[in-house]
Design an enzyme around this catalytic site. Structure first.
Site, PDB file in Angstrom:
ATOM      1  N   LYS B  81       0.835  -1.205   0.000  1.00 28.21           N
ATOM      2  CA  LYS B  81       0.000   0.000   0.000  1.00 28.21           C
ATOM      3  C   LYS B  81       0.871   1.257   0.000  1.00 28.21           C
ATOM      4  O   LYS B  81       1.891   1.306   0.697  1.00 28.21           O
ATOM      5  CB  LYS B  81      -0.910  -0.016   1.236  1.00 28.21           C
ATOM      6  CG  LYS B  81      -1.931   1.115   1.292  1.00 28.21           C
ATOM      7  CD  LYS B  81      -2.807   1.000   2.538  1.00 28.21           C
ATOM      8  CE  LYS B  81      -3.879   2.071   2.584  1.00 28.21           C
ATOM      9  NZ  LYS B  81      -4.736   1.937   3.802  1.00 28.21           N
ATOM     10  N   SER B 156      -9.765   1.801   2.972  1.00 23.74           N
ATOM     11  CA  SER B 156      -8.893   2.572   2.117  1.00 23.74           C
ATOM     12  C   SER B 156      -7.861   1.730   1.348  1.00 23.74           C
ATOM     13  O   SER B 156      -7.297   2.223   0.381  1.00 23.74           O
ATOM     14  CB  SER B 156      -8.145   3.613   2.949  1.00 23.74           C
ATOM     15  OG  SER B 156      -7.253   2.990   3.848  1.00 23.74           O
ATOM     16  N   SER B 180      -9.982  -0.527   7.051  1.00 21.56           N
ATOM     17  CA  SER B 180      -9.398  -0.315   5.718  1.00 21.56           C
ATOM     18  C   SER B 180      -8.758  -1.547   5.088  1.00 21.56           C
ATOM     19  O   SER B 180      -8.427  -1.515   3.904  1.00 21.56           O
ATOM     20  CB  SER B 180      -8.371   0.819   5.768  1.00 21.56           C
ATOM     21  OG  SER B 180      -9.025   2.058   5.839  1.00 21.56           O
TER      22      SER B 180
END
Lengths: 95, 494
Positions: B81, B156, B180
């Site tokens: 990420k 997210s 997330s």
């Protein structure tokens, strides 16, 4: 209304944010709805409840006072928007 | 028909590397080709680190040929990420402000991946500064759900999830502050795990809400996640909130079955207005676990419905403080001053941050400001105690909790962007475990009438990673949901 245009301008100043008039108007509407929703917490009696700041028991770790991070001045300064030698450059702040 | 290389699970790819039938270079080229063929549609990646990945793959292959001991993830392409620092590879946090930011050091989880031999294939798309539930807050454009590109992947860590669902990487790392990892795992039909707060180091992870942020793995299977968790977990002197306790052999935890597991089913997680297919799939999963010898019992977590309000006060308060560092002085895209130094800060932040990040900074600043601190921030901290006590009570009687991950399956792009509160309420079933710092895993457990994936959330007590892995693995072995795959995007070669 929980929050009006003047509050939004005050908070934006505290947060070092410039907001456009459109952003200000949108903040008034959305923050008002969100803050109203957050008031649901007032239904709970929390008089004798201790606040939780951190979920685990934190102890202060101790270590010898020695330099442990490597010297990488160049790599750190490579991200600087403006530099002058080994310094970050900023606009003049004192006349 | 032979399985295309990109279709292997992490465990299968590792086995093929060990028996010498593929090289890391083969796997890396397969992943890069897959990304090239599909990412225009899905947009899982902000940066693809092809050159670095190829160099690492060749080095790992050479090491293996020389007979050197190979790490757990040796030669495996992994996506990370874009809020996790990677030395020499730009790390944007999906923000315009950090468009050109190249970290001078690795996050500890990055170092641990590298030490285990992983090949970092690229930086996964996400909501800006990890703030969002749909991936629509990325300054680089939204990620699309591989099951239906008109729908969101969840946020997210959306790109980390779609990279797995779309077979672009064999494993990935995300971060979970209020759901997330778990929400995108559910929406994309993959396995995702949020470890206990403190289990994994946050050093080098761009901070959103420091009392909640935690790094965790995504994989196609529970086993793949267990392998990655074993690599990233552990104490780190550079993160004083990382806990100094031994890391168990998570792989060994998978051997157990569900017999004798006591599963609690909190009634507050089945609410009016939830999609019937979601409730149906979760109830069916409970039946499956019951059939495997687990006992299920109804329990109550009475403060569940307060979690979203509590979370969004605390998380935004912490964010308003954490994001103070983006002032355009040491890094980031600086905007010129027009009225002294403070105007440089204001202009930089005005142009660098997107609308949701600004909103959360405003909310958090308000909640911490004089006159409102007690009413919002302190109140929320006290409610956090109540939510944590709910969990403490039920874990006296059950081993794990089984719940839905969200009230619905993945929604359509733009469906909730004009109503931030509606977007926040998507987190209703993930925020509670975040506030209590608990480990939780998501496994696929069904599909709705439109074919969109449904996830089962299993929540454990603090440091109960082995319990949730065991329960999830037993469920997975008894079902085939994890073997289903999304359709190929139009125009992509299979």
């Amino acid at each position: 209304m929980k929050i009006g245009p003047d509050d939004i301008r005050t908070v934006a100043r505290l947060a070092r944010l410039n907001l456009t008039p459109e952003e200000e108007a949108s903040m008034v509407t959305t923050l008002d709805a969100i803050l109203t929703y957050m008031e649901t917490l007032n239904a709970l009696d929390t008089t004798d409840i201790e606040p939780t700041a951190h979920i685990i028991d934190l102890e202060t770790p101790w270590r010898a006072d020695e330099v442990t991070n490597e010297a990488n001045t160049e790599a750190l300064l490579a991200n600087a928007p403006a530099r002058d030698g080994n310094h970050f450059r900023v606009p003049k702040i004192i006349d | 028909m032979t399985t295309p290389l990109h279709d292997l699970t992490l465990a299968e790819a590792s086995a093929r590397l060990r028996d010498g039938s593929v090289s890391s270079e083969d796997l890396t080229e397969a992943a890069l080709a897959r990304i090239a063929a599909t990412d225009e549609t899905w947009h899982s990646f902000i940066t693809v680190s092809a050159d670095e990945a190829r160099a690492t793959a060749r080095a790992i292959d050479a090491q293996r040929q020389s007979g050197a001991a190979a790490g757990v993830l040796a030669g495996i392409p992994i996506a990370v990420k874009d809020v996790i620092a990677t030395a020499g590879i730009r790390t944007t946090a999906a923000s315009k402000l950090l468009e050109d930011f190249v970290p001078p050091y690795d996050a500890t989880v990055t170092t641990r991946l590298k030490n285990a031999g992983a090949v970092i294939i690229g930086k996964a798309n996400c909501d800006e500064f990890a703030m969002g539930s749909s991936n629509e807050n990325s300054a680089y454009g939204p990620t699309r759900n591989p099951w239906d590109p008109t729908r969101v992947p969840g946020g997210s860590s959306g790109g980390s999830a779609t990279a797995i669902a779309g077979r672009q990487a064999y494993g990935s790392l995300g971060t979970d502050t209020g759901g997330s990892i778990r929400l995108p795992a559910a929406y994309c039909g993959v396995v995702g795990m949020k470890p206990t707060y403190g289990r994994v180091s946050r050093y080098g992870v761009i901070a959103y809400a420091s009392s909640l942020d935690q790094v965790g793995p995504f994989g196609r299977t529970v086993e793949d996640c267990a392998r990655m968790l074993g690599v990233i977990a552990g104490h780190d002197p550079r993160d004083s909130t990382s806990v100094d306790r031994p890391v168990p052999d998570y792989h060994a935890a998978l051997g157990g079955d569900a017999a004798g597991l006591r599963i609690g089913v909190p009634k507050e997680y089945f609410i009016d207005g939830m999609q019937p297919a979601v409730e149906g799939a979760v109830r069916a999963a409970l039946d499956t676990l019951g059939g495997l010898g687990a006992t299920t019992s109804d329990v109550s977590l009475p403060h569940t419905s307060y979690a979203v309000a509590c979370y969004y006060i605390l998380a935004t308060a912490e964010a308003s403080s954490n994001l103070g560092r983006y002032d355009g002085i040491r890094y980031g895209a600086r905007q010129a001053a027009d009225d002294g130094l403070a105007s440089l800060y204001r202009n930089t932040r005005a142009l660098g941050f997107g609308p949701e990040v600004k909103r959360r900074i405003m909310l958090g600043t308000y909640a911490l400001s004089a006159g409102y601190y007690d009413a919002y921030y302190l109140k929320a901290q006290k409610v956090r105690t109540l939510i944590r006590q709910d969990f403490d009570r039920v874990f006296a009687d059950v081993d794990v909790l089984a719940t839905p991950v969200a009230p619905t399956t993945a929604f359509r792009l733009a469906e909730k962007t004009s109503d931030p509160l509606a977007m926040y309420l998507v987190d209703v079933f993930t925020n509670p475990a975040s506030l209590a710092g608990l480990p939780a895993i998501v496994v696929p457990c069904g599909r709705d009438e439109a074919g969109m994936p449904i996830g089962l959330q299993l929540i454990g007590p603090p440091f109960g990673e082995e319990l949730v892995l065991r329960a999830a693995h037993a469920f997975e072995q008894a079902t085939s949901w994890h073997r289903e795959r999304p359709p190929e995007p139009a125009g992509a070669a299979a």
